[in-house]
Motif scaffolding. Structure first.
Motif, short mmCIF file in Angstrom:
data_model
loop_
_atom_site.label_atom_id
_atom_site.label_comp_id
_atom_site.label_asym_id
_atom_site.label_seq_id
_atom_site.Cartn_x
_atom_site.Cartn_y
_atom_site.Cartn_z
N GLU B 150 0.87 -1.12 -0.02
CA GLU B 150 -0.07 -0.04 0.01
C GLU B 150 0.89 1.37 0.08
OE1 GLU B 150 -3.85 0.50 1.39
OE2 GLU B 150 -3.50 -0.78 -0.54
N ARG B 151 2.05 1.34 0.87
CA ARG B 151 2.67 2.43 1.03
C ARG B 151 3.65 2.69 0.09
NH1 ARG B 151 3.74 3.33 7.37
NH2 ARG B 151 1.62 2.72 8.28
N SER B 152 4.36 1.61 -0.28
CA SER B 152 5.65 1.99 -1.23
C SER B 152 5.54 1.35 -2.49
CB SER B 152 6.83 1.09 -0.39
OG SER B 152 6.81 1.08 1.23
N PHE B 153 4.76 0.13 -2.65
CA PHE B 153 4.82 -0.38 -4.13
C PHE B 153 3.88 0.35 -4.81
CE2 PHE B 153 7.32 -4.76 -2.58
CZ PHE B 153 8.28 -3.98 -2.06
N LYS B 154 2.85 0.36 -4.27
CA LYS B 154 1.40 0.24 -5.26
C LYS B 154 1.66 1.57 -6.05
CE LYS B 154 -3.55 1.19 -4.33
NZ LYS B 154 -4.46 1.29 -3.23
N GLN B 156 4.08 2.92 -7.57
CA GLN B 156 5.25 2.40 -8.50
C GLN B 156 4.49 1.77 -9.49
OE1 GLN B 156 7.62 4.45 -7.78
NE2 GLN B 156 6.89 4.78 -5.67
N TYR B 157 3.56 0.49 -9.12
CA TYR B 157 3.22 -0.17 -9.89
C TYR B 157 2.00 -0.30 -10.38
CZ TYR B 157 7.17 -3.44 -9.26
OH TYR B 157 8.51 -3.94 -9.20
N ARG B 158 1.31 0.72 -10.19
CA ARG B 158 -0.12 1.00 -10.81
C ARG B 158 -0.14 1.38 -12.18
NH1 ARG B 158 -3.06 5.21 -7.72
NH2 ARG B 158 -3.58 3.86 -6.02
N ASN B 159 0.67 2.20 -12.66
CA ASN B 159 0.81 2.69 -13.99
C ASN B 159 1.53 1.52 -14.97
OD1 ASN B 159 -0.45 4.86 -13.25
ND2 ASN B 159 1.40 5.83 -12.68
N ARG B 160 2.35 0.94 -14.36
CA ARG B 160 3.22 -0.12 -15.00
C ARG B 160 2.31 -1.63 -15.35
NH1 ARG B 160 8.88 -1.14 -12.78
NH2 ARG B 160 8.36 0.23 -11.12
N ALA B 161 1.38 -1.46 -14.50
CA ALA B 161 0.68 -2.89 -14.48
C ALA B 161 0.13 -3.44 -15.90
CB ALA B 161 -0.49 -2.71 -13.58
N ASN B 176 -4.61 -5.72 -13.71
CA ASN B 176 -5.37 -4.64 -13.23
C ASN B 176 -6.34 -5.07 -12.10
OD1 ASN B 176 -4.06 -2.22 -14.34
ND2 ASN B 176 -5.28 -2.18 -16.09
N SER B 177 -7.11 -6.00 -12.54
CA SER B 177 -8.22 -6.27 -11.56
C SER B 177 -7.67 -7.02 -10.36
CB SER B 177 -9.18 -7.25 -12.18
OG SER B 177 -8.71 -8.57 -12.38
N ALA B 178 -6.46 -7.90 -10.53
CA ALA B 178 -5.83 -8.32 -9.41
C ALA B 178 -5.43 -7.10 -8.46
CB ALA B 178 -4.72 -9.26 -9.89
N ASN B 179 -4.85 -6.44 -9.11
CA ASN B 179 -4.35 -5.04 -8.42
C ASN B 179 -5.49 -4.65 -7.52
OD1 ASN B 179 -3.35 -2.70 -7.76
ND2 ASN B 179 -2.33 -2.46 -9.88
N ASP B 180 -6.92 -4.34 -8.17
CA ASP B 180 -8.04 -4.04 -7.51
C ASP B 180 -8.16 -4.87 -6.46
OD1 ASP B 180 -8.21 -1.98 -9.17
OD2 ASP B 180 -9.51 -2.68 -10.60
N THR B 181 -8.13 -6.01 -6.42
CA THR B 181 -8.58 -7.01 -5.51
C THR B 181 -7.73 -6.80 -4.27
OG1 THR B 181 -9.21 -8.55 -7.31
CG2 THR B 181 -9.02 -9.50 -5.13
N LEU B 182 -6.43 -6.58 -4.63
CA LEU B 182 -5.53 -6.41 -3.46
C LEU B 182 -5.71 -5.00 -2.81
CD1 LEU B 182 -2.82 -7.26 -2.13
CD2 LEU B 182 -1.44 -6.22 -4.09
N SER B 183 -6.30 -3.97 -3.64
CA SER B 183 -6.73 -2.74 -2.84
C SER B 183 -7.53 -2.99 -1.80
CB SER B 183 -6.88 -1.73 -3.78
OG SER B 183 -5.56 -1.53 -4.47
#
Lengths: 338, 296
Positions: B150-154, B156-161, B176-183
């Motif tokens: 949440e604090r460090s990687f997110k 950096q990775y959101r746009n590259r995903a 992207n949707s795995a990303n959303d699931t994680l959030s």
């Protein structure tokens, strides 16, 4: 047709299948509505007994039913498959027992796994005591069992034990098995039956003893010289005081590695402290170790000992000393721990 | 009959010959230095993520726990007390990896392959963790990993995903949707009492989002645990720091981890379970130790 000459009604049950239903005759008399079984499973239900202690105002059931789970030949032969379904209606009480350890006999082929499955559903205010003899898998056996309990709305009370030994120690067997698996699961399900998807896993205790794991050790080494392992699962209002007792006694265990400096000597011990001290001495002598934890509304007790009797005596002493199971269910509940 | 056979054989021979020539030509081309260059960017991103996750500070919080080692050593007192506990340690490391592979690895694999089931996996893993000591360790590390995300990687990775992805191991869900699931799982952790945030399923989900290949994610999960136990052994004065590095570098450990990943590759979470029953007792009795240097 020879099958028509049988004097008994044709049975639709499949081999190894059995069913037990304890229903409630209002206001509070439980009855064994169904006890059916097919070879190689056998169920024996002795007369139900009233619980030793029951105050008049109590709405507790007036009878405690007991069923023995037996198999023909006194054990499970390679390829046997047993399926037992149990249903306890509200306020029903049931004691399940075995008659001697469940012996698992040698299999000609490790891939031929004997099976025993039990599924019990409990409703509010019902209670199950299942304190069997241990499972005793002989050398070169493959066995898999599961005990699954579904609690309606998470209610109902459980006191169930699952324990296994290293085989016929008198013959020098020491976990010389191909495979042993035992799974205990407790689920909660809503009372309306239309929502199987709403089932939620509350507890899973799954023991897997096989050649996997890349330890390069024989199974006996993995077991660290213990020849018995067991799990006791407690839940629900009927066993609340027993649960608390296990937690308190675990808290009261002496610290591992503590030194006796002599300044903790008490002049007088209460009877309870004396019993506790005597039991802890027996634990030490029997090489018994145990732990208890409060987990998701359960008390989960794990134990291991060098010999079978160590665990048997310990479990019996703990339950006997606390007393509520004997008062509510009678001596029969502990028959397998004698 | 035999003529057909002959035909097939000669065809196979021809294919092999052509493949050999293709390989040969390719290698000559590379030697000429014309297309020698770095790998595909996607692969680089995965490597980078792997290096991030292999930081010895991760899993955060693992430093405080010994995974039962301290209790195991207390249950196997050396006599005389000054004797080396090295061989005991090696036994413990094997048993500990075996236990982790049989209990937690299936949840790592499932968390990666089925991101949307994260809450179910988290619940079932919680239901399968029999003692409070193990639960505290798993939850502390899982939550810490979520917080790092949440604090460090997110950010950096959101746009590259979008471009860093298509791992064949993941299901149809895009990263992207795995990303959303994680959030949303991280959010649920703050609001729902049913969510615990255990390390194993969270590790699977985070490595999925970071596009780390599943084999590497599983390998690193087991390796990190091995490193945690070895590090605990150094702090418990069982191993020296150089011995510790030797254990980690050993081909034996490599082979063991690789085999465990392979062995558990198709194991379902329903079949996850304890393969070393005495481990539950060692871990569960850690809080009964008279003196402790690790959390329980």
């Amino acid at each position: 047709m020879s099958s028509n000459t049988s004097p008994f009604a044709p049975s639709t049950a499949k081999p190894g299948h059995g069913s037990i239903v304890v229903a409630l005759l209002p206001p509070n008399t439980p009855v064994l509505r169904t006890v059916s079984y097919q070879y190689p499973l056998k169920l024996v239900a002795p007369d139900a007994l009233p619980p030793p202690e029951r105050d008049d105002a109590s709405t507790a059931p007036s009878l405690i039913h007991t069923v023995f789970l037996l198999t023909y030949g006194g054990g499970i032969v390679a390829g046997d498959s047993i399926h037992l379904a149990i249903h306890l209606e509200t306020k029903a009480r049931l004691i399940l027992l075995t008659q001697g350890s469940t012996k698992i006999f040698k299999t000609p082929d490790p891939a031929l796994v004997s099976q025993q499955h039990m599924h019990a559903t409990l409703t509010a205010d019902s209670a199950l005591v299942y304190l069997p003899d241990p499972v005793q898998p002989f050398a070169q056996t493959a066995f898999s069992q599961s005990q699954s309990y579904t609690l309606e709305n998470g209610e109902g009370s459980l006191c169930v034990c699952d324990w296994v030994t290293s085989g016929r120690s008198a013959r020098g067997e020491n976990w010389d098995i191909h495979e042993y698996k035992s799974r205990n699961e407790v689920w909660t399900a809503p009372s309306d039956t239309d929502g199987p998807s709403k089932k939620r896993l509350l507890l899973r205790d799954n023991l897997i003893l096989d050649s996997h794991g890349q330890t390069n050790m024989p199974l006996s080494d993995r077991m660290d010289n213990y020849s018995v392992f067991g799990t006791l699962i407690l839940r629900g209002p009927v066993f609340a005081s027993l649960s608390a007792f296990f937690i308190d006694e675990f808290e009261a265990l002496p610290r591992i590695g503590a030194r006796n400096w002599g300044d903790g000597v008490q002049l007088e011990h209460t009877p309870q402290e004396q019993r506790r001290h005597a039991r802890q001495q027996r634990e030490e002598a029997d090489g018994l170790i145990w732990s208890a934890a409060n987990v998701r509304g359960f008390v989960l007790v794990k134990f291991a000992s060098r010999g079978v009797e160590g665990s048997r005596n310990w479990l019996r002493d703990m339950i006997r000393e606390e007393g509520s199971v004997l008062r509510g269910f009678g001596e029969r509940a502990l028959l397998c721990l004698k | 009959m035999s003529a057909v056979h002959e035909d097939e054989k000669s065809l196979e021979h021809e294919i092999n010959e052509l493949e050999r020539r293709l390989k040969d030509a390719k290698s000559r081309l590379n030697h000429n230095g014309r297309i020698v260059g770095p790998g595909a960017p996607a692969k680089d991103a995965a490597l980078h993520a792997l290096l991030l996750l292999s930081d010895s500070a991760l899993p955060l919080g693992s430093f405080a726990f010994s995974s039962g080692l301290e209790s195991y050593l207390a249950h196997h007192k050396a006599s005389p007390p000054s004797a080396s506990q090295l061989s005991s340690f090696h036994t413990f490391l094997r048993l500990s990896l075996s236990t982790l592979a049989s209990t937690a690895l299936p949840y790592v694999l499932a968390g990666y392959r089925r991101p949307h089931d994260i809450e179910l996996l988290d619940n079932d893993f919680d239901a399968s963790t029999p003692c409070t000591v193990a639960r505290r360790a798993s939850v502390a590390q899982g939550r810490a990993l979520l917080t790092v995300w949440e604090r460090s990687f997110k950010r950096q990775y959101r746009n590259r995903a979008a471009h860093a992805k298509e791992s064949p191991e993941a299901d149809t869900a895009s990263s992207n949707s795995a990303n959303d699931t994680l959030s949303s799982f991280a959010a649920a952790l703050r609001t729902s009492s049913h969510v615990s945030g255990h390390l194993a399923p969270v590790w699977g989900l985070v490595t999925n989002v970071l596009s780390v290949p599943l084999t590497e994610a599983a390998y690193l999960f087991l390796f990190s645990h091995g490193r945690t136990v070895v590090s605990a052994a150094v702090r418990a004065s069982v191993l020296g720091p150089y011995q510790a590095q030797a254990v980690l570098a050993s081909p034996e450990l490599q082979q063991r981890i690789r085999n465990l990943v392979e062995e558990g590759w198709n194991k379902s979470v329903e079949d996850a379970g304890q393969s070393v029953p005495v481990m539950d007792l060692w871990v569960g009795r850690h809080e009964k130790l008279y003196s402790r240097i690790f959390n329980s």
